[in-house]
Design a protein around this motif. Sequence first.
Motif, PDB file in Angstrom:
ATOM      1  N   ASP A  29       0.825  -1.192   0.000  1.00  0.00           N
ATOM      2  CA  ASP A  29       0.000   0.000   0.000  1.00  0.00           C
ATOM      3  C   ASP A  29       0.862   1.246   0.000  1.00  0.00           C
ATOM      4  OD1 ASP A  29      -2.224  -1.568  -0.016  1.00  0.00           O
ATOM      5  OD2 ASP A  29      -2.409  -1.595   2.180  1.00  0.00           O
ATOM      6  N   GLU A  30       0.227   2.369  -0.242  1.00  0.00           N
ATOM      7  CA  GLU A  30       0.927   3.645  -0.376  1.00  0.00           C
ATOM      8  C   GLU A  30       1.735   3.990   0.869  1.00  0.00           C
ATOM      9  OE1 GLU A  30      -0.096   8.386  -0.981  1.00  0.00           O
ATOM     10  OE2 GLU A  30      -1.633   6.861  -1.280  1.00  0.00           O
ATOM     11  N   ILE A  31       2.928   4.501   0.648  1.00  0.00           N
ATOM     12  CA  ILE A  31       3.794   4.973   1.720  1.00  0.00           C
ATOM     13  C   ILE A  31       4.130   6.423   1.435  1.00  0.00           C
ATOM     14  CG2 ILE A  31       6.030   4.679   2.868  1.00  0.00           C
ATOM     15  CD1 ILE A  31       5.981   1.767   1.982  1.00  0.00           C
ATOM     16  N   THR A  32       3.959   7.279   2.423  1.00  0.00           N
ATOM     17  CA  THR A  32       4.317   8.680   2.241  1.00  0.00           C
ATOM     18  C   THR A  32       5.825   8.844   2.298  1.00  0.00           C
ATOM     19  OG1 THR A  32       2.246   9.348   3.264  1.00  0.00           O
ATOM     20  CG2 THR A  32       3.988  11.018   3.126  1.00  0.00           C
ATOM     21  N   GLU A 218       1.022   8.252  -6.007  1.00  0.00           N
ATOM     22  CA  GLU A 218       1.180   7.128  -5.102  1.00  0.00           C
ATOM     23  C   GLU A 218       2.655   6.810  -4.872  1.00  0.00           C
ATOM     24  OE1 GLU A 218      -0.317   2.472  -4.647  1.00  0.00           O
ATOM     25  OE2 GLU A 218      -0.861   3.672  -6.402  1.00  0.00           O
ATOM     26  N   ASN A 219       3.080   6.817  -3.604  1.00  0.00           N
ATOM     27  CA  ASN A 219       4.440   6.464  -3.192  1.00  0.00           C
ATOM     28  C   ASN A 219       5.511   7.393  -3.764  1.00  0.00           C
ATOM     29  OD1 ASN A 219       3.342   4.112  -1.963  1.00  0.00           O
ATOM     30  ND2 ASN A 219       3.454   3.064  -3.941  1.00  0.00           N
ATOM     31  N   GLN A 220       5.131   8.585  -4.210  1.00  0.00           N
ATOM     32  CA  GLN A 220       6.093   9.449  -4.888  1.00  0.00           C
ATOM     33  C   GLN A 220       6.013  10.880  -4.350  1.00  0.00           C
ATOM     34  OE1 GLN A 220       6.078   8.710  -9.335  1.00  0.00           O
ATOM     35  NE2 GLN A 220       4.295   7.495  -8.745  1.00  0.00           N
ATOM     36  N   GLU A 221       7.095  11.596  -4.541  1.00  0.00           N
ATOM     37  CA  GLU A 221       7.135  13.006  -4.172  1.00  0.00           C
ATOM     38  C   GLU A 221       7.971  13.756  -5.205  1.00  0.00           C
ATOM     39  OE1 GLU A 221       8.538  16.031  -0.574  1.00  0.00           O
ATOM     40  OE2 GLU A 221       8.748  13.860  -0.343  1.00  0.00           O
ATOM     41  N   ILE A 222       7.436  14.868  -5.682  1.00  0.00           N
ATOM     42  CA  ILE A 222       8.156  15.767  -6.586  1.00  0.00           C
ATOM     43  C   ILE A 222       8.350  17.089  -5.847  1.00  0.00           C
ATOM     44  CG2 ILE A 222       8.126  17.005  -8.777  1.00  0.00           C
ATOM     45  CD1 ILE A 222       6.338  14.770  -9.874  1.00  0.00           C
ATOM     46  N   LYS A 223       9.588  17.561  -5.798  1.00  0.00           N
ATOM     47  CA  LYS A 223       9.895  18.742  -4.995  1.00  0.00           C
ATOM     48  C   LYS A 223      10.629  19.777  -5.856  1.00  0.00           C
ATOM     49  CE  LYS A 223      11.439  17.886  -0.925  1.00  0.00           C
ATOM     50  NZ  LYS A 223      12.365  17.483   0.176  1.00  0.00           N
ATOM     51  N   ILE A 224      10.165  21.010  -5.756  1.00  0.00           N
ATOM     52  CA  ILE A 224      10.811  22.140  -6.432  1.00  0.00           C
ATOM     53  C   ILE A 224      11.176  23.158  -5.365  1.00  0.00           C
ATOM     54  CG2 ILE A 224      10.571  23.958  -8.158  1.00  0.00           C
ATOM     55  CD1 ILE A 224       8.363  22.266  -9.453  1.00  0.00           C
ATOM     56  N   ASN A 225      12.423  23.619  -5.385  1.00  0.00           N
ATOM     57  CA  ASN A 225      12.882  24.574  -4.388  1.00  0.00           C
ATOM     58  C   ASN A 225      13.692  25.656  -5.091  1.00  0.00           C
ATOM     59  OD1 ASN A 225      13.610  25.902  -2.081  1.00  0.00           O
ATOM     60  ND2 ASN A 225      14.488  24.137  -1.055  1.00  0.00           N
ATOM     61  N   ALA A 226      13.305  26.915  -4.886  1.00  0.00           N
ATOM     62  CA  ALA A 226      14.018  28.052  -5.472  1.00  0.00           C
ATOM     63  C   ALA A 226      14.456  28.988  -4.356  1.00  0.00           C
ATOM     64  CB  ALA A 226      13.128  28.794  -6.463  1.00  0.00           C
ATOM     65  N   LEU A 291       9.266   5.575  -3.331  1.00  0.00           N
ATOM     66  CA  LEU A 291       9.483   4.572  -2.294  1.00  0.00           C
ATOM     67  C   LEU A 291       8.402   3.518  -2.406  1.00  0.00           C
ATOM     68  CD1 LEU A 291      10.917   3.591   0.299  1.00  0.00           C
ATOM     69  CD2 LEU A 291       9.377   5.074   1.601  1.00  0.00           C
ATOM     70  N   ILE A 292       8.825   2.276  -2.591  1.00  0.00           N
ATOM     71  CA  ILE A 292       7.871   1.187  -2.661  1.00  0.00           C
ATOM     72  C   ILE A 292       8.483  -0.031  -1.989  1.00  0.00           C
ATOM     73  CG2 ILE A 292       8.635   0.470  -4.960  1.00  0.00           C
ATOM     74  CD1 ILE A 292       5.004   0.455  -3.680  1.00  0.00           C
ATOM     75  N   HIS A 293       7.826  -0.480  -0.944  1.00  0.00           N
ATOM     76  CA  HIS A 293       8.307  -1.589  -0.144  1.00  0.00           C
ATOM     77  C   HIS A 293       9.725  -1.284   0.357  1.00  0.00           C
ATOM     78  CE1 HIS A 293       8.301  -5.404   1.667  1.00  0.00           C
ATOM     79  NE2 HIS A 293       8.962  -6.086   0.731  1.00  0.00           N
ATOM     80  N   THR A 294      10.710  -2.053  -0.031  1.00  0.00           N
ATOM     81  CA  THR A 294      12.085  -1.879   0.460  1.00  0.00           C
ATOM     82  C   THR A 294      12.972  -1.148  -0.538  1.00  0.00           C
ATOM     83  OG1 THR A 294      12.693  -4.047  -0.427  1.00  0.00           O
ATOM     84  CG2 THR A 294      11.932  -3.951   1.866  1.00  0.00           C
ATOM     85  N   LEU A 338      19.783   4.915  -5.638  1.00  0.00           N
ATOM     86  CA  LEU A 338      18.882   3.776  -5.526  1.00  0.00           C
ATOM     87  C   LEU A 338      19.287   2.990  -4.283  1.00  0.00           C
ATOM     88  CD1 LEU A 338      16.636   2.055  -6.957  1.00  0.00           C
ATOM     89  CD2 LEU A 338      18.492   0.818  -8.083  1.00  0.00           C
ATOM     90  N   ASN A 339      18.347   2.784  -3.365  1.00  0.00           N
ATOM     91  CA  ASN A 339      18.646   2.070  -2.130  1.00  0.00           C
ATOM     92  C   ASN A 339      17.627   0.963  -1.910  1.00  0.00           C
ATOM     93  OD1 ASN A 339      20.885   3.620  -0.478  1.00  0.00           O
ATOM     94  ND2 ASN A 339      19.574   5.169  -1.428  1.00  0.00           N
ATOM     95  N   LYS A 340      18.122  -0.166  -1.415  1.00  0.00           N
ATOM     96  CA  LYS A 340      17.243  -1.305  -1.149  1.00  0.00           C
ATOM     97  C   LYS A 340      17.629  -1.935   0.189  1.00  0.00           C
ATOM     98  CE  LYS A 340      15.118  -5.361  -3.236  1.00  0.00           C
ATOM     99  NZ  LYS A 340      15.050  -6.105  -1.989  1.00  0.00           N
TER     100      LYS A 340
END
Length: 708
Positions: A29-32, A218-226, A291-294, A338-340
């Motif tokens: 399921d979705e992970i923040t 779902e399970n994703q984040e897009i970030k913009i910083n100026a 991020l999905i599972h591990t 990439l991390n597992k």
Amino acid sequence: MKVLHYLFISFLPIFSVLSVFADDIHMIDEITVRATRENSKEISTQIISLDKPGNVSVPDVLKNTSGLDVQRRSILTPKNSQVKIRGLDERRSEILLDGRTLNGTGVMGGYFVDWSSLSLLEFEDIEVSKGAFSAKQGNTLGGTINMIPAKPKTGSHINLYSGYKRYQTYNAGTTVSYLNDTYHLCFMTGHNQTDGHLRNSQVDRNDFSLKLSLLSLENQEIKINARYSDGEFNMPVENTIMNDTYDPKFPESIGTYLTGPGINFINGHGHGDDSHFIKKRYEMDLSYQYLIHTLAVKANVFFNTEDRQETLFDCLDNQKILEREATPDRSWGWRFDLNKTSDRHTAGLGFSGNYQGYGGTDNTFTVNNYYKPLKDGLDEWDSTKRYGIYVDDQWKLSETLDIYAGLRYEIYKGDRTADTAQAYTNGKPLNFIQKDVEFDETSILPKLSITYHPLPDMSFHGRMARATRFPDDPAFYWYYGGYQPEMDPRSTVIRNALTYEDAMQYELGFSYKIRDVLSIQTNAYYYHVDDYIRWIFGYSPSRLVYNIDHVDFHGIEVDLKGYVSDTVSCFSSFTYQKTKKYGDVLDASNHLDSSLSELPEKKVNAGFSYLFKENIKAELNLRWVDKTVVPYGTNASPDGIPMGSTVTLQELDDFVTLDVSFKFPVQLNPLKGTFTLAVENLFDETYQEEYGFPSPGQTIGFYLEMVY
């Protein structure tokens, strides 16, 4: 012998990582996606909180950290080499904003890291990692300093901050933030100004930041910083009692010309009162996390651009003598990680690229008879490029034994033009021509760390790593454009071809936590750095760059933290450090002292905190720094002095400073916050962190922070 070290640890992480990534990936399921920090077995890390009102720059915050040396000139006055990690400054360390590189090109009076232009409003903690024992970061010997952003809180929040302290130093800022399940939006604005304590050291700076994070995928984040900052920085003027223009309202100091390229003043002229520059800096970050599972994936790209307008007034007649424009930094880069994780492994794989360059100089207003003729500079976009690839694995071999192994491959390419002399007469260069110069090198960097836990709250660790640091852009240029002893008939020295600094680093450590009462951390380290790059100003034209045989660094750090009760806590740290350089045949001060200058041998920090009733908090912070020595003479600098010069060693006395603060809770519905009364340098100690620049005296400040 070094080859055996490399082979011993080069292949361990590769097979380990392949086995971990080969595991099946299962959907859940979705992970923040949120950033987390764990105690890593790969490197010694300290987290320093930014929750201390009155600090206006990162060096202010780090001054009480073991293993770090801080050198400041005046309040918010820019300079290189403000922070050293185990004796290695910003050009030999990686400075990060939330994991991405901040280090700039460092040319034309620019700075590898300009702490005076970095707002603290956006950040919550500073993460200091000592040494190059992690494969995740490259081109560093000292380690990393990572600025950690404040964690967002659900809902709407407004933070207001304002403060005042001695030397007409004001700072104020506002943060407006909103977070829900689909996005996070944050806007920050701040203002800092000071008259400074040195002559002509005023600063007036504004900061703006906008951050947008999209969380609806779902399970994703897009970030913009100026980020954007603009500031006017005055250049401290020489103010010595032997000078006809001495002003007794300010302490004696040697002054500093903050920009470049350098100017050859004549007939006693130089920069004077009202000399300043206006700097505008732009930073942009775009990142993506999944991020999905591990399995965790992060990718980001960043851009830095800096524009500067400079105005000089003469020290004798106060006439305007120069205006010029420059772009001393245009750097950018990208990174993919990439991390597992599995039951016993945390494996990583990553790629990165960093590109550094700058624009030319444009002398828009010049006058005669004050300095030697100036010429405009050329653009050098992406003049140096660096790429890195790494694999690593943190392996929990048993309940008592952890192993970290990493392997990094670094690629460095330099391609630019340099004005090089074709002959020398009486030590003076002749017949300059513009020459294309190139640098193309690679290095393989194995890392290994073993941590043993005989008890749940006790650990011993041993680490070893190879680390390299490639020539920065100014070194790359001035090796060819500076003094060339092999072409000077008076010199018998022949430099080797410019190459990278190549280090083997070793660390042993012990940590123990006695319940929740006392924690102890000790580290002993030894770094052997081959082909250390030296700078000597004063050789014609301008300076000399060359590799010396090697430099050894060794030291011990001890950190203690105690929790006497729920209301009383304390800390203490001790640092011992030594350096010794070998084969430095072009520094006239080497026969007097073969260590790297301006590095105190011993330091002690201590602090005490007491929480009174009604949540009133008192803090004491004590800092003792041992004496240091620096070379002194005509054309002298901390980096050394040209051969044939008269040189002596000047001693900077050891010093003790004591800072005191009282923090009071404030409740003004619907606002709540704190009011802080603080005194820096309580006993008005007279001391210098850098030769020729006395530090501020006793400084009383008042600070208010409110949250809605």
